[in-house]
Design a protein around this motif. Structure first.
Motif, PDB file in Angstrom:
ATOM      1  N   LEU A   1    -142.786 116.737 -57.561  1.00 53.12           N
ATOM      2  CA  LEU A   1    -143.860 117.487 -56.565  1.00 53.12           C
ATOM      3  C   LEU A   1    -143.402 117.472 -55.149  1.00 53.12           C
ATOM      4  O   LEU A   1    -143.948 118.379 -54.374  1.00 53.12           O
ATOM      5  CB  LEU A   1    -145.200 116.665 -56.822  1.00 53.12           C
ATOM      6  CG  LEU A   1    -146.166 116.834 -58.130  1.00 53.12           C
ATOM      7  CD1 LEU A   1    -147.214 115.874 -58.056  1.00 53.12           C
ATOM      8  CD2 LEU A   1    -146.360 118.054 -58.200  1.00 53.12           C
ATOM      9  N   ALA A   2    -142.478 116.565 -54.877  1.00 50.83           N
ATOM     10  CA  ALA A   2    -141.933 116.677 -53.380  1.00 50.83           C
ATOM     11  C   ALA A   2    -141.235 117.862 -53.182  1.00 50.83           C
ATOM     12  O   ALA A   2    -140.968 118.239 -51.848  1.00 50.83           O
ATOM     13  CB  ALA A   2    -141.414 115.495 -53.047  1.00 50.83           C
ATOM     14  N   LEU A   3    -140.765 118.505 -54.367  1.00 53.45           N
ATOM     15  CA  LEU A   3    -139.739 119.671 -54.025  1.00 53.45           C
ATOM     16  C   LEU A   3    -140.585 121.069 -54.223  1.00 53.45           C
ATOM     17  O   LEU A   3    -139.953 122.160 -54.083  1.00 53.45           O
ATOM     18  CB  LEU A   3    -138.620 119.698 -54.894  1.00 53.45           C
ATOM     19  CG  LEU A   3    -137.660 118.538 -54.735  1.00 53.45           C
ATOM     20  CD1 LEU A   3    -136.820 118.321 -55.865  1.00 53.45           C
ATOM     21  CD2 LEU A   3    -137.070 118.369 -53.392  1.00 53.45           C
ATOM     22  N   VAL A   4    -141.822 121.164 -54.575  1.00 50.90           N
ATOM     23  CA  VAL A   4    -142.562 122.322 -55.081  1.00 50.90           C
ATOM     24  C   VAL A   4    -142.803 123.025 -53.664  1.00 50.90           C
ATOM     25  O   VAL A   4    -142.370 124.414 -53.561  1.00 50.90           O
ATOM     26  CB  VAL A   4    -144.049 122.057 -55.608  1.00 50.90           C
ATOM     27  CG1 VAL A   4    -145.075 123.037 -55.480  1.00 50.90           C
ATOM     28  CG2 VAL A   4    -143.847 121.292 -56.910  1.00 50.90           C
ATOM     29  N   ALA A   5    -143.163 122.275 -52.554  1.00 47.88           N
ATOM     30  CA  ALA A   5    -143.375 122.843 -51.243  1.00 47.88           C
ATOM     31  C   ALA A   5    -141.955 123.795 -50.667  1.00 47.88           C
ATOM     32  O   ALA A   5    -141.969 124.882 -50.401  1.00 47.88           O
ATOM     33  CB  ALA A   5    -144.084 122.178 -50.125  1.00 47.88           C
ATOM     34  N   PRO A   6    -140.978 122.793 -50.759  1.00 46.81           N
ATOM     35  CA  PRO A   6    -139.807 123.591 -50.387  1.00 46.81           C
ATOM     36  C   PRO A   6    -139.378 124.557 -51.181  1.00 46.81           C
ATOM     37  O   PRO A   6    -138.538 125.717 -50.431  1.00 46.81           O
ATOM     38  CB  PRO A   6    -138.961 122.299 -50.309  1.00 46.81           C
ATOM     39  CG  PRO A   6    -139.575 121.194 -50.187  1.00 46.81           C
ATOM     40  CD  PRO A   6    -140.973 121.455 -50.923  1.00 46.81           C
ATOM     41  N   MET A   7    -139.593 124.671 -52.380  1.00 53.16           N
ATOM     42  CA  MET A   7    -139.171 125.747 -53.191  1.00 53.16           C
ATOM     43  C   MET A   7    -140.044 126.802 -52.936  1.00 53.16           C
ATOM     44  O   MET A   7    -139.513 128.290 -52.814  1.00 53.16           O
ATOM     45  CB  MET A   7    -139.080 125.376 -54.563  1.00 53.16           C
ATOM     46  CG  MET A   7    -137.985 124.526 -55.162  1.00 53.16           C
ATOM     47  SD  MET A   7    -137.993 124.574 -56.991  1.00 53.16           S
ATOM     48  CE  MET A   7    -139.287 123.281 -57.208  1.00 53.16           C
ATOM     49  N   ALA A   8    -141.271 126.692 -52.692  1.00 53.84           N
ATOM     50  CA  ALA A   8    -142.098 127.767 -52.320  1.00 53.84           C
ATOM     51  C   ALA A   8    -141.830 128.560 -50.889  1.00 53.84           C
ATOM     52  O   ALA A   8    -141.978 129.702 -50.759  1.00 53.84           O
ATOM     53  CB  ALA A   8    -143.289 127.428 -52.304  1.00 53.84           C
TER      54      ALA A   8
END
Length: 512
Positions: A367-374
Motif C-alpha cells: 500500500l505504501a507504493l500505490v500512491a507513487p505508482m499512481a
C-alpha cells in the motif's frame, strides 16, 4: 473542418470527422507500445524456457527498442517521401509477421532477431501514424483531441503491458504475449486500408540519407551495448569504453553527414525552434524515467516480494488505472491552454511519484507504493499528449513525418536508456539500484518540467505571438463572427425586415 466520412442520411454530422481513422491508427500504435512493456513480466518464464541469463533477457527488451529508436528518423523521411499510408501499412505487415516469429522462436537468438524485425515494423508505423492523424483531422482543436486519444492509447498500452503479460503468462504461457498481436494487426490492416485517408507524398524530394542513417544506428547500438554490458563487465572495462567511444564517433559522423546532405533525414533547422528542441529533450527524459521504472518494478515485486507473474501484473494496476484520465485531461487542457500547463503539471506530479519509490525495500508494504505508482502513471499520461501537440505544431506541414520521427526517436532512445541503464544499476543489488534509478528518474522529470516552463507555448492570451496562440485567436474570432452572422440572419428573417440587420450594423451592434 472537412468531412472525412459522413453518411448521406445524417446531415447533422456532415462536419464531424469519422473516428475510424483514429481507431485504425491507434490499434497499430497500441501494439507498438504494448510490446515495449508486455515482455517484462514474461522475462523469468522466457529465461527458464530458453535457458538464457540476464544479459540475454536485457537484449530481448532492448533489441526491439533499439531498432525502433534507430530507424525512426529514416522511416519518418520515408513516410514524407512515399506517403504515410503506404509506409504505415507496410509497418503493420512487418510487425505482425515478426510477432508470429517471436511466438514461435525456439532459441534466445531467434527471439532477439525477431524482436529486431518487430522494431523495424514499429519504426515504420509510428511517425506515419501522427502524419495520418494530422491529415485526417484538420482543425487544431480536433487534432489536439486526436493526439490526446493517441497519447491515451500509448499510456494504456505501456501500463497494461505488465498486467496483460502477467495474465497471459499465467494462463497460456509466454508465447501468448506475441500471438496476441496477430488478430490486432489484422484488424488494423483492414481498417487502415478502408478508412484512413492517405497523407500527401513528396516523391519529388531527393533520395533518403542512408550514410547518416548508418551512423545513427551505430551510435545508438553502441550506446545501448555499453549500458547493458556495463552491468556484467563494469563501467571501466575496455569493451564498455570502446562501445561508448563508438557511440561518440557515430554521433559526430551523423551530425557532419546531416549538415552536408541535400536531403537530411533529420532537418537540423527544426531544432532552432525552442519548443521543438525542448520537446525532444523532454521525450528522452520522460521515457527514461517511466519505462525504466516499468522495467524495474516487476523485478522488484517478483524477486523481493516473490509475487507470481499474475500477481505482479495486478500489483502494477495503480500505474495503469489513471492513464486514461490523465491523457484525456491532457487533450482537453492542451486544446484550451496550449501544451505548457499539462506538461509542467504532469512532469512535477511524475517526479513526486518516482521519488516516492525511495521507500521501497524488503519490508515495505504494498500500500505504501500505490500512491507513487499512481502519480508516476498520471504524470506521464498528462505530459505525453501535450508533448506530441507541441512538437507537431512547432513543425511545418511538409516536415510533419520527420517531426514525429524525431520526437518518437527521442522517446524510444529514452526507453532504451532506461532499461539499459537502470538494469545495470541493479547488478550490485536490486533495492539499492532501484533507489539510485528512481532518484535519477525524478531528477530527469524535474529538469524536463523546468524546460517545459521555459520553452513550451503556454496560455492563449492577447499579444501572445506563438503559432499556437495566434492560430487559436484567429480560429476563435472566425467562429464568433460566423455565429453572430447566423444569429443576425435569423433575426432578420423572423422580423421580415432585412434592413433591420443593416441598421444594427451601422450602429456598431456586431459581435465581431
Amino acid at each position: 473542418m472537412p468531412t472525412i466520412s459522413a453518411p448521406a442520411t445524417a446531415p447533422r454530422t456532415a462536419h464531424r470527422p469519422s473516428p475510424l481513422p483514429l481507431v485504425a491508427v491507434c490499434l497499430g500504435y497500441f501494439m507498438v507500445i504494448l510490446d515495449v512493456t508486455v515482455v517484462t513480466v514474461a522475462l523469468p518464464a522466457i529465461g527458464i524456457a530458453l535457458h538464457t541469463g540476464v544479459t540475454g533477457l536485457q537484449w530481448v527488451v532492448d533489441g526491439y527498442t533499439l531498432v525502433f529508436a534507430g530507424l525512426l528518423l529514416f522511416c519518418g523521411g520515408l513516410g514524407d517521401r512515399l506517403g504515410g499510408k503506404v509506409v504505415f501499412l507496410g509497418g503493420l505487415v512487418v510487425f505482425t509477421l515478426a510477432s508470429a516469429g517471436c511466438a514461435l522462436a525456439p532459441t534466445t537468438t531467434v527471439l532477439v532477431l525477431a524482436r529486431l524485425v518487430q522494431g523495424l515494423g514499429a519504426a515504420l508505423m509510428v511517425p506515419s501514424s501522427l502524419a495520418l492523424l494530422r491529415t485526417a483531422y484538420q482543425g487544431q482543436a480536433a487534432r489536439a483531441r486526436a493526439f490526446g486519444v493517441w497519447g491515451t492509447v500509448a499510456g494504456l498500452a505501456a501500463g497494461a503491458g505488465p498486467v496483460l503479460g502477467g495474465g497471459l503468462v499465467a494462463g497460456l504461457g509466454w508465447r501468448s504475449v506475441f500471438f496476441l498481436n496477430l488478430p490486432v494487426g489484422l484488424a488494423a490492416l483492414f481498417l487502415t486500408h478502408r478508412h484512413v485517408p492517405a497523407a500527401p507524398a513528396g516523391r519529388a524530394r531527393p533520395g533518403l540519407d542512408v550514410p547518416a542513417q548508418t551512423a545513427a544506428t551505430v551510435c545508438l547500438a553502441a550506446l545501448a551495448t555499453g549500458c547493458i554490458e556495463a552491468g556484467a563487465l563494469g563501467w571501466t572495462h575496455p569493451a564498455v569504453l570502446g562501445a561508448f567511444a563508438g557511440c561518440l564517433a557515430g554521433l559526430v559522423a551523423f551530425l557532419a553527414l546531416e549538415r552536408r546532405s541535400p536531403a537530411p533525414m533529420l532537418p537540423l533547422p527544426l531544432f532552432r525552434t525552442r519548443a521543438f528542441a525542448a520537446s525532444a529533450v523532454i521525450g528522452v527524459l520522460l521515457n527514461t524515467g517511466f519505462y525504466g521504472l516499468l522495467f524495474l518494478a516487476p523485478l522488484y515485486f517478483q524477486q523481493v516480494h516473490h509475487y507470481s507473474a499474475l500477481r505482479t501484473g495486478f500489483a502494477l494496476l495503480p500505474a495503469v488505472g489513471v492513464v486514461a484520465v490523465g491523457s484525456a485531461l491532457a487533450g482537453r487542457l492542451t486544446a484550451r491552454t496550449g501544451p505548457r500547463l499539462p506538461m509542467v503539471t504532469g512532469l512535477s506530479v511524475g517526479a513526486a511519484g518516482l521519488a516516492g519509490w525511495l521507500v521501497a525495500g524488503p519490508g515495505t508494504p504494498y500500500l505504501a507504493l500505490v500512491a507513487p505508482m499512481a502519480c508516476a502513471g498520471f504524470g506521464t499520461a498528462l505530459t505525453m499528449p501535450a508533448s506530441v501537440a507541441a512538437v507537431m505544431e512547432a513543425a511545418p506541414d511538409e516536415r510533419s513525418g520527420a517531426a514525429a520521427a524525431v520526437f518518437n526517436a527521442a522517446r524510444q532512445i529514452g526507453s532504451a536508456l532506461g532499461v539499459a541503464l537502470f538494469g545495470t544499476l541493479i547488478a550490485t543489488g536490486l533495492v539499492a539500484g532501484l533507489h539510485t534509478a528512481v532518484s535519477i528518474a525524478a531528477a530527469g522529470f524535474l529538469t524536463a518540467a523546468a524546460l517545459a516552463a521555459r520553452c513550451i507555448p503556454g496560455n492563449v492570451r492577447p499579444g501572445h505571438r506563438t503559432r499556437w496562440g495566434r492560430d487559436a485567436r484567429e480560429r476563435n474570432a472566425r467562429e464568433r463572427n460566423a455565429r453572430e452572422r447566423t444569429r443576425r440572419g435569423r433575426t432578420a428573417r423572423r422580423t421580415g425586415c432585412p434592413a433591420r440587420g443593416r441598421w444594427q450594423n451601422r450602429l456598431g451592434m456586431r459581435g465581431d
